[in-house]
Scaffold this motif. Structure first.
Motif, PDB file in Angstrom:
ATOM      1  N   UNK A  37       0.803  -1.229   0.000  1.00  0.00           N
ATOM      2  CA  UNK A  37       0.000   0.000   0.000  1.00  0.00           C
ATOM      3  C   UNK A  37       0.835   1.278   0.000  1.00  0.00           C
ATOM      4  N   UNK A  38       1.775   1.408   0.932  1.00  0.00           N
ATOM      5  CA  UNK A  38       2.498   2.672   1.068  1.00  0.00           C
ATOM      6  C   UNK A  38       3.933   2.457   1.503  1.00  0.00           C
ATOM      7  N   UNK A  39       4.736   3.519   1.358  1.00  0.00           N
ATOM      8  CA  UNK A  39       6.161   3.471   1.708  1.00  0.00           C
ATOM      9  C   UNK A  39       6.511   4.703   2.534  1.00  0.00           C
ATOM     10  N   UNK A  40       7.225   4.481   3.628  1.00  0.00           N
ATOM     11  CA  UNK A  40       7.817   5.576   4.402  1.00  0.00           C
ATOM     12  C   UNK A  40       9.325   5.392   4.374  1.00  0.00           C
ATOM     13  N   UNK A  41      10.055   6.490   4.194  1.00  0.00           N
ATOM     14  CA  UNK A  41      11.513   6.403   4.180  1.00  0.00           C
ATOM     15  C   UNK A  41      12.075   7.218   5.332  1.00  0.00           C
ATOM     16  N   UNK A  42      13.146   6.700   5.935  1.00  0.00           N
ATOM     17  CA  UNK A  42      13.816   7.384   7.042  1.00  0.00           C
ATOM     18  C   UNK A  42      15.314   7.383   6.729  1.00  0.00           C
ATOM     19  N   UNK A  43      15.787   8.396   5.994  1.00  0.00           N
ATOM     20  CA  UNK A  43      17.196   8.429   5.580  1.00  0.00           C
ATOM     21  C   UNK A  43      18.183   8.403   6.739  1.00  0.00           C
ATOM     22  N   UNK A  44      17.799   8.942   7.902  1.00  0.00           N
ATOM     23  CA  UNK A  44      18.722   8.995   9.031  1.00  0.00           C
ATOM     24  C   UNK A  44      19.141   7.607   9.511  1.00  0.00           C
ATOM     25  N   UNK A  45      18.317   6.592   9.260  1.00  0.00           N
ATOM     26  CA  UNK A  45      18.687   5.219   9.625  1.00  0.00           C
ATOM     27  C   UNK A  45      18.898   4.354   8.387  1.00  0.00           C
ATOM     28  N   UNK A  46      18.792   4.968   7.201  1.00  0.00           N
ATOM     29  CA  UNK A  46      19.037   4.244   5.956  1.00  0.00           C
ATOM     30  C   UNK A  46      18.026   3.163   5.649  1.00  0.00           C
ATOM     31  N   UNK A  47      16.773   3.373   6.092  1.00  0.00           N
ATOM     32  CA  UNK A  47      15.755   2.350   5.909  1.00  0.00           C
ATOM     33  C   UNK A  47      14.482   2.893   5.270  1.00  0.00           C
ATOM     34  N   UNK A  48      13.777   1.972   4.626  1.00  0.00           N
ATOM     35  CA  UNK A  48      12.447   2.243   4.132  1.00  0.00           C
ATOM     36  C   UNK A  48      11.492   1.197   4.671  1.00  0.00           C
ATOM     37  N   UNK A  49      10.177   1.522   4.675  1.00  0.00           N
ATOM     38  CA  UNK A  49       9.173   0.647   5.274  1.00  0.00           C
ATOM     39  C   UNK A  49       7.961   0.587   4.353  1.00  0.00           C
ATOM     40  N   UNK A  50       7.526  -0.629   4.033  1.00  0.00           N
ATOM     41  CA  UNK A  50       6.408  -0.845   3.108  1.00  0.00           C
ATOM     42  C   UNK A  50       5.267  -1.524   3.861  1.00  0.00           C
ATOM     43  N   UNK A  51       4.084  -0.919   3.854  1.00  0.00           N
ATOM     44  CA  UNK A  51       2.927  -1.580   4.464  1.00  0.00           C
ATOM     45  C   UNK A  51       2.396  -2.654   3.523  1.00  0.00           C
ATOM     46  N   UNK A  52       2.187  -3.838   4.080  1.00  0.00           N
ATOM     47  CA  UNK A  52       1.632  -4.962   3.337  1.00  0.00           C
ATOM     48  C   UNK A  52       0.314  -5.341   4.002  1.00  0.00           C
ATOM     49  N   UNK A  53      -0.774  -5.039   3.331  1.00  0.00           N
ATOM     50  CA  UNK A  53      -2.085  -5.255   3.926  1.00  0.00           C
ATOM     51  C   UNK A  53      -2.607  -6.661   3.794  1.00  0.00           C
ATOM     52  N   UNK A  54      -1.909  -7.520   3.042  1.00  0.00           N
ATOM     53  CA  UNK A  54      -2.387  -8.876   2.832  1.00  0.00           C
ATOM     54  C   UNK A  54      -2.107  -9.787   4.005  1.00  0.00           C
ATOM     55  N   UNK A  55      -2.784 -10.924   4.012  1.00  0.00           N
ATOM     56  CA  UNK A  55      -2.579 -11.899   5.082  1.00  0.00           C
ATOM     57  C   UNK A  55      -2.931 -11.310   6.432  1.00  0.00           C
ATOM     58  N   UNK A  56      -2.065 -11.543   7.407  1.00  0.00           N
ATOM     59  CA  UNK A  56      -2.288 -10.995   8.737  1.00  0.00           C
ATOM     60  C   UNK A  56      -1.776  -9.583   8.899  1.00  0.00           C
ATOM     61  N   UNK A  57      -1.151  -9.036   7.854  1.00  0.00           N
ATOM     62  CA  UNK A  57      -0.606  -7.687   7.920  1.00  0.00           C
ATOM     63  C   UNK A  57       0.861  -7.703   8.281  1.00  0.00           C
TER      64      UNK A  57
END
Length: 339
Positions: A83-103
């Motif tokens: 569904x969506x992506x959040x990026x946090x350059x200070x920790x060098x990471x990105x995060x993707x929400x996956x709404x399928x299954x149990x989440x």
């Protein structure tokens, strides 16, 4: 000679005065289209303005695209319903929400795009952002009716999210300010839930009437205003983020999914192929322009450094029942800019 000088000066003044509206007026238009291809639908597009990258969830994978050339830089697999992506350059990471299954939320490396792990979350994990004031990634669970939070340096394999905050409705998208407050559209309740992220409590629920079914959400931190895209009826609601007072209600197209704020303008992207541009004049908000975009361009991301808007869509099959399906291999990014 004196008369001639006066006439020349007067003529110059009149010409400059007549030219001012033309100089001041700014029109937005589709300037480029990147034909990307690939399989899958699309949802919230996230812009990394510092590196000019676009992160686009494509159902079972998330594409990373160069915003200048349209070149695909990477493709992150391992999702069921991204569904969506959040990026946090200070920790060098990105995060993707996956709404399928149990989440779940997929954690990936911003440089290599390698998957670092997947954090279990609530079902139907959807909208996601990062709030620097509290140092938390914020994501909503539509089916779970809750706001989920966690630190971006979380253990990507064994970490757990904070205890969810119950919202009392089905959230869609959200915004957060630098005082530690989050504003969340509750689509089924026609309200905006205001959450204090430090006390982890819902402080208020503000009605979006005369709008309804709020989905798009953007915050203008300078003016303390929320811009809310509503589907039923089709409105962009301008709301004070301090009091919840509705300051304006503007007409928009059908099937809105996103609202954004950039360059003192507010934008609403709609499935019917319209991008509404709104601005404030003499203390009142008005629709300044409706840009024609391809059908299906319902979400968007903005790059505040280049003042460009990026809208994902595809060529669509004729609708028989329900939402029209995209033609295979026709996914594209439409770029809107000023001229």
């Amino acid at each position: 000679m004196k008369i001639t000088r006066i006439m020349i000066a007067s003529l110059a003044f009149l010409l400059s005065a007549n030219m001012l509206p033309v100089v001041a007026q700014t029109n937005w238009e589709v300037t480029r289209t990147f034909h990307i291809g690939g399989e899958g639908g699309w949802d919230y597009l996230t812009v990394d303005a510092e590196t000019h990258r676009l992160f686009v969830p494509r159902s079972t994978h998330t594409m990373v695209i160069d915003a200048n050339s349209g070149k695909v830089l990477g493709d992150i697999p391992g999702q069921t319903t991204a569904h969506g992506v959040a990026i946090v350059p200070s920790v060098g990471r990105g995060f993707i929400t996956d709404g399928g299954g149990g989440g779940g939320i997929v954690v990936f490396d911003l440089k290599t795009y390698a998957i670092l792990g997947k954090i279990p979350t609530m079902p139907d994990s959807d909208g996601i952002i990062y709030n620097s004031a509290t140092g938390r990634v914020l994501a909503v669970s539509g089916d779970g009716g809750a706001l989920m939070t966690f630190k971006p340096d979380i253990d990507p394999k064994n970490g757990k999210i904070d205890p969810p905050i119950e919202l009392g409705g089905a959230p869609e998208f959200l915004a957060a300010d630098e005082t530690g407050k989050a504003y969340i559209n509750l689509e089924d309740k026609d309200v905006v839930a205001v959450v204090d992220l430090r006390s982890r409590k819902v402080l208020a629920r503000w009605p979006v009437a005369p709008g309804g079914q709020p989905v798009g959400m953007a915050l203008d931190a300078k003016t303390h205003r929320l811009f809310i895209g509503c589907r039923k009826p089709q409105k962009m609601i301008v709301m004070s983020s301090e009091s919840g007072q509705v300051e304006a209600s503007l007409p928009i197209g059908a099937g809105v999914d996103a609202t954004k704020v950039m360059a003192d303008k507010a934008f609403a992207s709609c499935r019917d192929g319209s991008l509404t541009v709104a601005g404030e004049k003499d203390g009142k908000f008005e629709v300044e322009q409706v840009v024609k975009t391809p059908d299906g361009a319902r979400t968007m991301g903005v790059d505040e450094t280049s003042h460009l808007i990026y809208l994902p869509t595809a060529e669509l099959e004729p609708a028989t029942t329900g939402r029209p399906k995209p033609k295979p291999g026709t996914f594209m990014i439409v770029v809107v800019g000023r001229h």
